[in-house]
Design a protein around this motif. Sequence first.
Motif, PDB file in Angstrom:
ATOM      1  N   ARG A 274       0.849  -1.195   0.000  1.00  0.00           N
ATOM      2  CA  ARG A 274       0.000   0.000   0.000  1.00  0.00           C
ATOM      3  C   ARG A 274       0.886   1.248   0.000  1.00  0.00           C
ATOM      4  NH1 ARG A 274      -2.104  -3.977   3.038  1.00  0.00           N
ATOM      5  NH2 ARG A 274      -4.271  -4.580   2.649  1.00  0.00           N
ATOM      6  N   VAL A 275       0.610   2.168  -0.924  1.00  0.00           N
ATOM      7  CA  VAL A 275       1.382   3.408  -1.022  1.00  0.00           C
ATOM      8  C   VAL A 275       0.442   4.557  -1.351  1.00  0.00           C
ATOM      9  CG1 VAL A 275       3.530   2.307  -1.748  1.00  0.00           C
ATOM     10  CG2 VAL A 275       1.855   2.994  -3.474  1.00  0.00           C
ATOM     11  N   ARG A 276       0.905   5.762  -1.068  1.00  0.00           N
ATOM     12  CA  ARG A 276       0.196   6.983  -1.478  1.00  0.00           C
ATOM     13  C   ARG A 276       0.819   7.491  -2.770  1.00  0.00           C
ATOM     14  NH1 ARG A 276      -4.451   9.006   0.146  1.00  0.00           N
ATOM     15  NH2 ARG A 276      -3.642  11.128  -0.016  1.00  0.00           N
ATOM     16  N   ALA A 277      -0.018   7.938  -3.697  1.00  0.00           N
ATOM     17  CA  ALA A 277       0.452   8.537  -4.944  1.00  0.00           C
ATOM     18  C   ALA A 277      -0.492   9.683  -5.275  1.00  0.00           C
ATOM     19  CB  ALA A 277       0.472   7.518  -6.074  1.00  0.00           C
ATOM     20  N   GLY A 278       0.057  10.884  -5.346  1.00  0.00           N
ATOM     21  CA  GLY A 278      -0.810  12.055  -5.512  1.00  0.00           C
ATOM     22  C   GLY A 278      -1.752  12.153  -4.329  1.00  0.00           C
ATOM     23  N   THR A 279      -3.037  12.258  -4.626  1.00  0.00           N
ATOM     24  CA  THR A 279      -4.037  12.297  -3.553  1.00  0.00           C
ATOM     25  C   THR A 279      -4.693  10.939  -3.361  1.00  0.00           C
ATOM     26  OG1 THR A 279      -5.743  12.989  -5.129  1.00  0.00           O
ATOM     27  CG2 THR A 279      -4.529  14.735  -3.979  1.00  0.00           C
ATOM     28  N   SER A 280      -4.171   9.930  -4.026  1.00  0.00           N
ATOM     29  CA  SER A 280      -4.796   8.603  -4.012  1.00  0.00           C
ATOM     30  C   SER A 280      -4.011   7.612  -3.161  1.00  0.00           C
ATOM     31  CB  SER A 280      -4.908   8.048  -5.444  1.00  0.00           C
ATOM     32  OG  SER A 280      -5.740   8.863  -6.247  1.00  0.00           O
ATOM     33  N   THR A 281      -4.715   6.575  -2.745  1.00  0.00           N
ATOM     34  CA  THR A 281      -4.114   5.440  -2.066  1.00  0.00           C
ATOM     35  C   THR A 281      -4.131   4.253  -3.013  1.00  0.00           C
ATOM     36  OG1 THR A 281      -4.842   6.203   0.110  1.00  0.00           O
ATOM     37  CG2 THR A 281      -4.246   3.884  -0.102  1.00  0.00           C
ATOM     38  N   LEU A 282      -2.962   3.651  -3.200  1.00  0.00           N
ATOM     39  CA  LEU A 282      -2.857   2.482  -4.069  1.00  0.00           C
ATOM     40  C   LEU A 282      -2.616   1.237  -3.224  1.00  0.00           C
ATOM     41  CD1 LEU A 282      -0.501   3.739  -6.945  1.00  0.00           C
ATOM     42  CD2 LEU A 282      -2.977   3.940  -6.762  1.00  0.00           C
ATOM     43  N   GLU A 283      -3.304   0.165  -3.579  1.00  0.00           N
ATOM     44  CA  GLU A 283      -3.061  -1.147  -2.962  1.00  0.00           C
ATOM     45  C   GLU A 283      -2.787  -2.124  -4.090  1.00  0.00           C
ATOM     46  OE1 GLU A 283      -5.725  -4.574  -0.876  1.00  0.00           O
ATOM     47  OE2 GLU A 283      -5.807  -2.600   0.088  1.00  0.00           O
ATOM     48  N   LEU A 284      -1.586  -2.707  -4.091  1.00  0.00           N
ATOM     49  CA  LEU A 284      -1.187  -3.600  -5.167  1.00  0.00           C
ATOM     50  C   LEU A 284      -1.589  -5.034  -4.835  1.00  0.00           C
ATOM     51  CD1 LEU A 284       0.476  -1.013  -5.597  1.00  0.00           C
ATOM     52  CD2 LEU A 284       2.357  -2.463  -6.379  1.00  0.00           C
ATOM     53  N   ARG A 285      -2.415  -5.611  -5.700  1.00  0.00           N
ATOM     54  CA  ARG A 285      -2.882  -6.982  -5.527  1.00  0.00           C
ATOM     55  C   ARG A 285      -2.583  -7.788  -6.787  1.00  0.00           C
ATOM     56  NH1 ARG A 285      -9.011  -7.248  -3.262  1.00  0.00           N
ATOM     57  NH2 ARG A 285      -8.741  -6.112  -1.292  1.00  0.00           N
ATOM     58  N   GLY A 286      -1.902  -8.856  -6.704  1.00  0.00           N
ATOM     59  CA  GLY A 286      -1.742  -9.745  -7.843  1.00  0.00           C
ATOM     60  C   GLY A 286      -1.564  -9.016  -9.152  1.00  0.00           C
ATOM     61  N   GLN A 287      -2.565  -9.089 -10.019  1.00  0.00           N
ATOM     62  CA  GLN A 287      -2.537  -8.394 -11.305  1.00  0.00           C
ATOM     63  C   GLN A 287      -3.577  -7.284 -11.342  1.00  0.00           C
ATOM     64  OE1 GLN A 287      -0.184  -8.862 -13.601  1.00  0.00           O
ATOM     65  NE2 GLN A 287       0.711 -10.297 -12.124  1.00  0.00           N
ATOM     66  N   ALA A 288      -3.716  -6.579 -10.254  1.00  0.00           N
ATOM     67  CA  ALA A 288      -4.654  -5.459 -10.180  1.00  0.00           C
ATOM     68  C   ALA A 288      -4.181  -4.499  -9.102  1.00  0.00           C
ATOM     69  CB  ALA A 288      -6.075  -5.948  -9.881  1.00  0.00           C
ATOM     70  N   ALA A 289      -4.726  -3.306  -9.135  1.00  0.00           N
ATOM     71  CA  ALA A 289      -4.454  -2.325  -8.087  1.00  0.00           C
ATOM     72  C   ALA A 289      -5.770  -1.711  -7.647  1.00  0.00           C
ATOM     73  CB  ALA A 289      -3.516  -1.234  -8.604  1.00  0.00           C
ATOM     74  N   LEU A 290      -5.893  -1.505  -6.356  1.00  0.00           N
ATOM     75  CA  LEU A 290      -7.020  -0.731  -5.848  1.00  0.00           C
ATOM     76  C   LEU A 290      -6.596   0.730  -5.828  1.00  0.00           C
ATOM     77  CD1 LEU A 290      -8.429  -2.735  -2.783  1.00  0.00           C
ATOM     78  CD2 LEU A 290      -9.274  -2.680  -5.120  1.00  0.00           C
ATOM     79  N   VAL A 291      -7.322   1.561  -6.539  1.00  0.00           N
ATOM     80  CA  VAL A 291      -7.062   3.002  -6.543  1.00  0.00           C
ATOM     81  C   VAL A 291      -8.217   3.653  -5.787  1.00  0.00           C
ATOM     82  CG1 VAL A 291      -6.659   5.056  -7.945  1.00  0.00           C
ATOM     83  CG2 VAL A 291      -5.910   2.811  -8.779  1.00  0.00           C
ATOM     84  N   ASP A 292      -7.928   4.091  -4.562  1.00  0.00           N
ATOM     85  CA  ASP A 292      -8.966   4.638  -3.686  1.00  0.00           C
ATOM     86  C   ASP A 292     -10.143   3.680  -3.576  1.00  0.00           C
ATOM     87  OD1 ASP A 292      -7.488   6.953  -3.226  1.00  0.00           O
ATOM     88  OD2 ASP A 292      -8.319   7.947  -4.991  1.00  0.00           O
ATOM     89  N   GLY A 293      -9.835   2.389  -3.443  1.00  0.00           N
ATOM     90  CA  GLY A 293     -10.873   1.378  -3.246  1.00  0.00           C
ATOM     91  C   GLY A 293     -11.478   0.836  -4.512  1.00  0.00           C
ATOM     92  N   GLU A 294     -11.129   1.391  -5.672  1.00  0.00           N
ATOM     93  CA  GLU A 294     -11.674   0.898  -6.937  1.00  0.00           C
ATOM     94  C   GLU A 294     -10.686  -0.074  -7.575  1.00  0.00           C
ATOM     95  OE1 GLU A 294     -12.975   2.459 -11.416  1.00  0.00           O
ATOM     96  OE2 GLU A 294     -12.327   3.890  -9.869  1.00  0.00           O
ATOM     97  N   LEU A 295     -11.169  -1.262  -7.923  1.00  0.00           N
ATOM     98  CA  LEU A 295     -10.296  -2.276  -8.506  1.00  0.00           C
ATOM     99  C   LEU A 295      -9.989  -1.935  -9.954  1.00  0.00           C
ATOM    100  CD1 LEU A 295      -8.980  -5.045  -7.786  1.00  0.00           C
ATOM    101  CD2 LEU A 295     -10.901  -6.099  -8.993  1.00  0.00           C
ATOM    102  N   ARG A 296      -8.695  -1.863 -10.270  1.00  0.00           N
ATOM    103  CA  ARG A 296      -8.241  -1.547 -11.623  1.00  0.00           C
ATOM    104  C   ARG A 296      -7.286  -2.657 -12.094  1.00  0.00           C
ATOM    105  NH1 ARG A 296     -10.749   3.055 -13.736  1.00  0.00           N
ATOM    106  NH2 ARG A 296      -9.006   3.003 -15.228  1.00  0.00           N
TER     107      ARG A 296
END
Length: 373
Positions: A274-296
Motif C-alpha cells: 500500500r502506497v500513497r500517490a498524488g491524492t490517491s491510495t494504491l493497494e497492489l494486488r496480484g494483477q490489479a491495483a485498488l485506486v482509492d478502493g476501486e479495482l483496476r
Amino acid sequence: MSPPPLAGYTIGVTAARRADELGALLERRGATVLYGPAIRIVPLADDTELLTATRSLLTEPPDIVVATTGIGFRGWVEAAEGWGLGEDLHAALEAATVLTRGPKAKGAVRAAGLVERWAPESESSAEVLDHLLATGVSGRRIAVQLHGEPLPDFVDALRGAGADVLEIPVYRWTAPADPAPLDRLLDAVLAGQVDALTFTSAPAAASVLRAAERRERLAELVDVLRCKVLVTCVGPITAGPLTRVGVPVVQPARARIGSLVRELAVALPARAVRVRAGTSTLELRGQAALVDGELRPVPPAPMAVLRALAASPGATLPRPVLGAVLRRHSGREDAVDEHAVETAVGRLRSALGSTALVQTVVKRGYRLAVPVS
C-alpha cells in the motif's frame, strides 16, 4: 462498495476431489482460479488393494478400527457392498472398538449403523495415537483406515508398541491421467502469474513437487513457493511434503475447505503493498491495483513497473532500471529499449485511470507521485 477480499488475485487449485467446490468459494470472494489437478482418485470399487485388505480384515477381524475420514469410510462400506462383502464387514466392525478422528468420520460410522467408542477433541491423528498408546495396544489387531496417503509415524508407533496393524488403503491416489492442466498451472506459478497455491491433500502436494522435478524445475519451484507465492494447506498432514523442502505454509485452525478459503481471504490482502500517490491510495494486488478502493486490472508488464516504483516510493527510477525490470519479467536475455519502458508506463497510467499517479522526471526516469511531507 469495497471489492471482494480476493479480487485481483489469481489462485491455483491442485485438488481433484471437491475442486469445483473450492473454486466456487474462491471465486465468490473475487479470485481468478486456475485448476491443475495434481492427482487422480482410484475408484474404490476397482481398487484391488482395498479388496485385499478388506478380505484380510474379514479373515482375521480387528480388535480396534480407526476411521479417519467420513468420505473414505463411506466409500469403503459402499465398495464392500458392491463386492458382496457388506454384511460381513458390518459384523466385523460392529464387534470391534471403533475410534473416529473427527465429526465427519463419526457421522459416517453412525450412518453405517455403528457406534464409535471415542473421538479426539482436536480432530488430529496425533491425539488418536496418544489415546491408543495410553490404553495399551500390545497383542491387539488394529485396522487403520488411511486417508489418501500412508501414515508411517502413526502405524510404526503402534507396531512398536506391539500391535498388529492392518492398513486399509481407502481413497487411494495416483498421478493425474492428463498431466497437461497441472503443467499449465506450474508454468503460471513459475511465470509469476499465481498469487496463492492451495492444497487439500498431502498426495497432491507431493505430486506437484514430483511434476516439477520431472521437468527439472524443482529448485526453481521451491524458490518461488518460498518467496513469492502464498501456499495454503488444509492441515498439517497436507503440508508435510512442502514443509519438508522448506516451503512455508498457511493453515486454518480447522481442517475444512471453508476455513481454508477464509484464511486466504485474510492472508492474501495482508500481503498487499500500500502506497500513497498524488491524492490517491494504491493497494497492489496480484494483477490489479485498488485506486482509492476501486479495482483496476493492470497487465503483467505494467504491473512489474508499478511494483518496482512502489518498492521505492517517491524515488526516481531511471529508464535502464525499469528496462531491466521488464527484461526479468519477460525472461528476455537482450536489453529492453527505452521505447518499451515508455510504452509500459503509458499502459500503466491507462490501467490506473490517471496520468498523475506516475510522474515523468525529465531526462531521469519515472517516480510515483508520492506527496512530499
